[in-house]
Design an enzyme around this catalytic site. Structure first.
Site, PDB file in Angstrom:
ATOM      1  CG  HIS A   1      -2.112   1.341   0.994  1.00  0.00           C
ATOM      2  ND1 HIS A   1      -2.914   1.712   0.234  1.00  0.00           N
ATOM      3  CD2 HIS A   1      -1.910   1.639   2.505  1.00  0.00           C
ATOM      4  CE1 HIS A   1      -3.964   2.603   0.425  1.00  0.00           C
ATOM      5  NE2 HIS A   1      -3.074   3.209   1.951  1.00  0.00           N
TER       6      HIS A   1
ATOM      7  CG  ASP B   1      -1.234   1.818  -5.055  1.00  0.00           C
ATOM      8  OD1 ASP B   1      -0.950   1.940  -5.850  1.00  0.00           O
ATOM      9  OD2 ASP B   1      -2.457   2.106  -4.111  1.00  0.00           O
TER      10      ASP B   1
END
Lengths: 106, 109
Positions: B76, B79
């Site tokens: 995450h 990202d």
């Protein structure tokens, strides 16, 4: 039970911050429920759950002014989580922000 | 929370705020507020560099094997960083386009 709902782009990392805040609230016996969601679901969540306080993560700071405008009209305080509080997962400070916002009203 | 998890949070916060700065910069450019747009781009750039430093620290530490929660959080965080980088490029192009449109509008009126 006061509902403090957190919103960010996906609600993923923010859910960890939310559980951290929940822990602080529980430790102090505060009747507060903290949950995290993604910003695109805000309207839906509002209609279903009627939160008492909306907090936005620093990732969605760009949506703060508009969200504040919309939900202040509905008598819900809207706050912005400080980037350094978010980065250090400081549940206590963010919970304090929510309580302050709910106390001072609009 | 400590170690890798904390680093991921710092990265998500820095990269996420950088991306928000880029989006806000486009919003200002659309209004013709180019100075504000440039300021926001600068703020975003500083945060992005900060995010990269944290990213380097994570890479230097290596991945902590076996911890699923940790690796999802790393994904995450990565990202967010990539998305911030992409948004920086898009914002620059967009602000440039807004600037040209604004100049054209001034000439026409």
């Amino acid at each position: 039970m006061k509902k403090v709902y957190l919103f960010c782009s996906a609600g993923m990392s923010t859910s960890l911050l939310a559980s951290n805040m929940q822990k602080v609230a529980n430790d102090h016996n505060l009747p507060i429920e903290v949950k995290a969601f993604s910003l695109p679901n805000l309207q839906d969540i509002y209609e279903k759950e009627h939160p008492d306080c909306i907090l936005l993560g620093p990732q969605v700071r760009f949506a703060y002014e508009e969200t504040k405008k919309t939900y202040n009209k509905l008598n819900i305080p809207v706050g912005l989580i400080d980037a350094s509080d978010y980065g250090s997962i400081n549940g206590e400070r963010v919970l304090k922000l929510a309580i302050k916002l709910m106390k001072q009203g609009l | 929370m400590e170690g890798l998890e904390l680093l991921c949070f710092k990265l998500i916060s820095a990269a996420g705020t950088a991306r928000s700065c880029n989006i806000e910069a486009i919003q200002e450019a659309k209004k013709g507020e180019f100075e504000k747009a440039e300021q926001l781009m600068k703020e975003g750039e500083g945060l992005f560099l900060n995010a990269h430093e944290i990213h380097n620290t994570i890479l230097a530490q290596g991945t902590n094997g076996g911890n699923t929660d940790g690796s999802i959080l790393v994904m995450h965080a990565e990202d967010q960083l990539m998305s911030a980088e992409m948004f920086q490029i898009i914002a620059k192009e967009f602000i440039d386009t807004c600037r040209r449109m604004s100049e054209l509008e001034r000439k026409v009126n």
